[in-house]
Design a protein around this motif. Structure first.
Motif, mmCIF file in Angstrom:
data_model
loop_
_atom_site.group_PDB
_atom_site.id
_atom_site.type_symbol
_atom_site.label_atom_id
_atom_site.label_comp_id
_atom_site.label_asym_id
_atom_site.label_seq_id
_atom_site.Cartn_x
_atom_site.Cartn_y
_atom_site.Cartn_z
ATOM 1 N N VAL A 110 46.550 48.036 9.764
ATOM 2 C CA VAL A 110 45.910 48.467 11.007
ATOM 3 C C VAL A 110 45.127 47.325 11.648
ATOM 4 O O VAL A 110 44.624 47.466 12.758
ATOM 5 N N ASN A 111 44.998 46.199 10.953
ATOM 6 C CA ASN A 111 44.389 45.040 11.593
ATOM 7 C C ASN A 111 45.284 44.580 12.729
ATOM 8 O O ASN A 111 46.424 45.030 12.884
ATOM 9 N N SER A 112 44.802 43.645 13.504
ATOM 10 C CA SER A 112 45.539 43.268 14.711
ATOM 11 C C SER A 112 46.811 42.495 14.402
ATOM 12 O O SER A 112 47.511 42.082 15.326
ATOM 13 N N SER B 35 44.083 34.990 12.858
ATOM 14 C CA SER B 35 45.469 35.328 12.503
ATOM 15 C C SER B 35 46.406 35.370 13.704
ATOM 16 O O SER B 35 47.528 34.861 13.647
ATOM 17 N N ASN B 36 45.991 36.008 14.793
ATOM 18 C CA ASN B 36 46.910 36.229 15.902
ATOM 19 C C ASN B 36 47.207 34.986 16.726
ATOM 20 O O ASN B 36 48.106 35.014 17.571
ATOM 21 N N PHE B 37 46.481 33.909 16.490
ATOM 22 C CA PHE B 37 46.773 32.670 17.204
ATOM 23 C C PHE B 37 48.214 32.226 16.932
ATOM 24 O O PHE B 37 48.861 31.582 17.765
ATOM 25 N N GLU B 38 48.737 32.594 15.784
ATOM 26 C CA GLU B 38 50.119 32.259 15.432
ATOM 27 C C GLU B 38 51.104 32.826 16.442
ATOM 28 O O GLU B 38 52.127 32.205 16.740
ATOM 29 N N ARG B 39 50.801 33.991 16.983
ATOM 30 C CA ARG B 39 51.707 34.593 17.972
ATOM 31 C C ARG B 39 51.785 33.748 19.234
ATOM 32 O O ARG B 39 52.859 33.577 19.817
ATOM 33 N N LEU B 40 50.668 33.206 19.686
ATOM 34 C CA LEU B 40 50.687 32.321 20.848
ATOM 35 C C LEU B 40 51.403 31.015 20.513
ATOM 36 O O LEU B 40 52.221 30.521 21.305
ATOM 37 N N LEU B 41 51.117 30.470 19.333
ATOM 38 C CA LEU B 41 51.746 29.209 18.943
ATOM 39 C C LEU B 41 53.273 29.333 18.944
ATOM 40 O O LEU B 41 53.983 28.390 19.306
#
Length: 466
Positions: free
Chosen positions: A220-222, A315-321
């Protein structure tokens, strides 16, 4: 719509599997293979829609084939009926062309209600279809836990375990989690920080053998795509209320884990005319350092007056990268390996692409308190510390004075008494539905920062034996 991993070594999945899977088996995060694009004339036609209907128009392509349209419309209406403001997400003007988007009118007074109230319903729908039971395991730096618990407390097919750093969340945040006494709710106070909690969750997802093959873990985390997806909607809603798509707008987003601002990036990619996205951080400024200096280095966690952003690994910075590196999964796997070892730099072209849209700013506790005081003295409006960081960052690095600047108001100030009082403001009263929060019975378990101990506790609670 298919979903693919940012590291390129996992099979493409449908929405239902992504909803239930969390991390990809190659360690990456799922993103849509393609994004829907909405032309200005289509967005313009949405201007008078209520929030739940706008959410349907934006989110339906992501869930097509998982749930029929009528059922999804009903689900969205039920989700946002729980909010205590008729507008769901009202705008508060604090200066000329400067606004706060109030995202704290949900049951737990934080922006995460937008996603997690919906996520609980989506999970229940999926598990009921499959005749399965699942275990939610999540880490929280303050707000995710209470929102997840509130969203899933009535789910018949879910046990939920939320790890929070012991004595490192505010009392209101803790009590919003630990006073929910449903049998399927389990709160763990981990003797560590948020990154320890998040690391334990990630390690448990990689090896789920402790659940004996009888349950699956659900995130359930982002990292869960459904959370990011749900947050796209309020970017469109606020823009439509301020003249979009016929004028450009800018957003300042208080962020630690990069999920909320990544939703803004997706809204931009989907056709919303966003001219600037500001990454607003506190002293834990890894995102600011990499965007402004191209310097990624993990540093010890600093405890601040804005605890929901006390995060070292975003963690979600990977999605932008993944997008910045032209969706090259192998390149992302290599870069994430470098980051996991503590230091990295970005490819110059990738960083240049990021800077066309993103700016960043770091705000310390003193400046946070000064901003809370300043805005209150100018307007009588009380900011929580996270929103204050967003306002300060917006006022520091704003590019266009003639375009509306919207700061995401991520939480109600009542959740952060220490910051409000240090700013010299009177502590606000709890909203009516939480007025007895400090008198409610609490239930939680303090555990050491040891994965085996945490997993043994989970097994006992689920199955009745270790």
């Amino acid at each position: 719509m298919k979903y693919i991993s940012t590291r390129g070594q996992a099979p493409a999945l449908e929405f239902e599997e992504v909803l239930l899977t969390g991390l990809a088996p190659d360690g990456g995060l799922y993103v849509p293979e393609t994004l829907p694009f909405h032309a200005p004339e289509e967005i313009r036609a949405w201007r008078d829609l209520p929030y739940d209907e706008l959410a349907f128009r934006i989110l339906q392509p992501f869930v097509a084939g998982f749930i029929d349209d009528d059922a999804f419309r009903t689900m969205l209406a039920d989700t946002y009926a729980a909010f205590d403001h008729k507008a769901i997400v009202p705008l508060q003007q604090i200066d000329h062309n400067e606004y706060v988007l109030e995202l704290f009118h949900g049951p737990t007074l934080a922006f995460k209600d937008f996603a997690l109230q919906l996520l609980g319903r989506l999970l229940d729908h999926a598990l009921e279809k499959r005749g399965e039971k699942a275990v939610i395991m999540g880490a929280t730096s303050g707000d995710t836990g209470s929102a997840a618990i509130e969203g899933c407390r009535r789910c018949a097919n879910i046990d939920i375990f939320i790890l929070h750093p012991h004595q490192r969340v505010s009392e209101v945040q803790r009590r919003q989690m630990t006073t929910v006494l449903n049998d399927n709710i389990h709160n763990i106070a981990l003797e560590g920080n948020f990154d320890d909690c998040q690391r334990m969750v990630k390690e448990s997802f990689r090896d789920q053998s402790f659940l004996r093959g009888e349950r699956r873990l659900v995130a359930v985390n982002s990292i869960n795509w459904a959370r990011i997806m749900a947050q796209i909607v309020y970017y469109f809603y606020s823009a439509l209320n301020l003249g979009g798509p016929d004028r450009k707008l800018a957003f300042s987003v208080p962020t630690g884990n990069f999920g909320d601002i990544f939703a803004g990036y997706l809204a931009h990619r989907m056709g919303l005319p966003i001219s600037q996205l500001i990454v607003a951080t506190n002293r834990n400024d890894v995102l600011h350092r990499i965007l402004s200096q191209n310097h990624y280095e993990q540093r010890p966690l600093a405890h601040t007056l804005s605890p929901s952003m006390d995060i070292v690994v975003s963690s979600n910075f990977e999605r932008l990268l993944f997008d910045l590196y032209d969706r090259d999964g192998a390149a992302i796997a290599g870069l994430m390996d470098e980051m996991n070892h503590g230091k990295a730099t970005l490819d110059r072209d990738a960083l240049a692409r990021a800077r066309t849209l993103f700016d960043s700013h770091s705000v310390d506790d003193d400046a946070t308190c000064a901003t809370i005081r300043e805005v209150f003295e100018q307007t009588g409006y009380l900011l929580d510390p996270h929103t204050a960081i967003g306002v300060k960052a917006a006022r520091t690095v704003r590019r266009h004075q003639d375009q509306p600047m919207i700061t995401l108001g991520t939480a109600h100030p009542v959740k952060f008494s220490e910051a409000v009082e240090k700013a010299g403001m009177a502590y606000p009263e709890l909203p009516y539905h939480l007025s007895d929060l400090h008198d409610r019975e609490e239930r939680y378990t303090v555990l050491s920062n040891d994965r085996a101990q945490v997993q043994s506790f989970m097994v006992r609670e689920i199955f009745g034996s270790a």
